[in-house]
Motif scaffolding. Sequence first.
Motif, mmCIF file in Angstrom:
data_model
loop_
_atom_site.group_PDB
_atom_site.id
_atom_site.type_symbol
_atom_site.label_atom_id
_atom_site.label_comp_id
_atom_site.label_asym_id
_atom_site.label_seq_id
_atom_site.Cartn_x
_atom_site.Cartn_y
_atom_site.Cartn_z
ATOM 1 N N ALA A 91 3.742 29.966 -38.170
ATOM 2 C CA ALA A 91 2.973 28.940 -37.445
ATOM 3 C C ALA A 91 2.111 29.573 -36.354
ATOM 4 C CB ALA A 91 3.926 27.909 -36.843
ATOM 5 N N ALA A 92 2.668 30.527 -35.605
ATOM 6 C CA ALA A 92 1.910 31.183 -34.538
ATOM 7 C C ALA A 92 0.739 31.967 -35.121
ATOM 8 C CB ALA A 92 2.822 32.099 -33.730
ATOM 9 N N LYS A 93 0.971 32.641 -36.236
ATOM 10 C CA LYS A 93 -0.088 33.422 -36.876
ATOM 11 C C LYS A 93 -1.230 32.518 -37.341
ATOM 12 C CE LYS A 93 -0.903 36.997 -40.242
ATOM 13 N NZ LYS A 93 -0.588 38.386 -40.163
ATOM 14 N N ILE A 101 6.426 26.307 -31.081
ATOM 15 C CA ILE A 101 7.197 25.944 -29.887
ATOM 16 C C ILE A 101 8.144 24.787 -30.193
ATOM 17 C CG2 ILE A 101 7.002 24.964 -27.562
ATOM 18 C CD1 ILE A 101 4.342 26.596 -27.358
ATOM 19 N N GLY A 102 7.646 23.784 -30.893
ATOM 20 C CA GLY A 102 8.492 22.641 -31.254
ATOM 21 C C GLY A 102 9.667 23.053 -32.122
ATOM 22 N N ASN A 103 9.455 24.002 -32.996
ATOM 23 C CA ASN A 103 10.522 24.508 -33.860
ATOM 24 C C ASN A 103 11.621 25.152 -33.023
ATOM 25 O OD1 ASN A 103 11.865 25.384 -36.242
ATOM 26 N ND2 ASN A 103 10.871 27.357 -36.056
ATOM 27 N N SER A 108 16.952 24.421 -30.958
ATOM 28 C CA SER A 108 17.933 24.634 -29.889
ATOM 29 C C SER A 108 18.582 23.325 -29.460
ATOM 30 C CB SER A 108 17.269 25.304 -28.685
ATOM 31 O OG SER A 108 16.755 26.560 -29.056
ATOM 32 N N LEU A 109 17.764 22.294 -29.249
ATOM 33 C CA LEU A 109 18.313 20.990 -28.862
ATOM 34 C C LEU A 109 19.222 20.437 -29.952
ATOM 35 C CD1 LEU A 109 15.294 19.188 -27.180
ATOM 36 C CD2 LEU A 109 17.497 19.723 -26.142
ATOM 37 N N PHE A 110 18.780 20.549 -31.183
ATOM 38 C CA PHE A 110 19.567 20.058 -32.311
ATOM 39 C C PHE A 110 20.924 20.751 -32.346
ATOM 40 C CE2 PHE A 110 20.791 19.720 -36.766
ATOM 41 C CZ PHE A 110 20.513 18.393 -37.031
ATOM 42 N N ASN A 111 20.926 22.081 -32.198
ATOM 43 C CA ASN A 111 22.179 22.836 -32.235
ATOM 44 C C ASN A 111 23.106 22.458 -31.087
ATOM 45 O OD1 ASN A 111 21.722 24.331 -34.574
ATOM 46 N ND2 ASN A 111 20.636 25.919 -33.470
ATOM 47 N N VAL A 112 22.581 22.407 -29.881
ATOM 48 C CA VAL A 112 23.433 22.141 -28.718
ATOM 49 C C VAL A 112 23.875 20.684 -28.677
ATOM 50 C CG1 VAL A 112 23.474 22.036 -26.190
ATOM 51 C CG2 VAL A 112 22.479 24.015 -27.336
ATOM 52 N N VAL A 113 22.932 19.776 -28.838
ATOM 53 C CA VAL A 113 23.248 18.367 -28.620
ATOM 54 C C VAL A 113 23.875 17.701 -29.839
ATOM 55 C CG1 VAL A 113 22.288 16.137 -27.941
ATOM 56 C CG2 VAL A 113 21.424 18.204 -26.889
ATOM 57 N N LEU A 114 23.346 17.909 -31.026
ATOM 58 C CA LEU A 114 23.858 17.201 -32.193
ATOM 59 C C LEU A 114 25.002 17.951 -32.884
ATOM 60 C CD1 LEU A 114 23.544 14.664 -33.913
ATOM 61 C CD2 LEU A 114 22.017 15.963 -35.388
#
Length: 180
Positions: A91-93, A101-103, A108-114
Amino acid sequence: FLLMIAYTVFLIIRSKNEPQEEEKEDDKPRKWYINVLFIIIGLAGIIFGGDFVVDSASYIAKQLGMSDLLVGLTIVAIGTSLPELVTSMVAAKKGENDIAIGNAIGSSLFNVVLILSTSAMISPMPIQMLQLFDVIVMLVSAMMVLLFSFKKKEVNRTGGIIFILVYVAYFTYIVIRNYI
């Protein structure tokens, strides 16, 4: 778990209120079913590839006498993050910085919170002091991203190098911690 649901609803509502981006002129439109096919193939590759990396690396780590915590913090974390790394790099390329950035943030949020909350609902997980230190390192890292991106609204090459060095230092610490 409820926090993740609320956050997801918030993102959906916010995205509906944002103006839609125009397609780039050089984008060649594909039929929807071709895109669905690519998604299915990509998901299969991620699932089987991730399983292969994690299973193989975990087996080797166990043979070397590594603890479950060390395997989780290193090999499994790296193996499950490889798809996000590749996706963000592609995506950056392509100049799709929002996707990169969203990925990273979404994963990270998905892993920690869900993932953590769902696992805890299935079976309570006692937290040891060493794991508390790991959570603090994670929070400090998140704050560093915020500080780096707050002023200039970007994480540049220098910031990337600093984050890699922080990860290498943390990785070294947890490996040494496992064997002392």
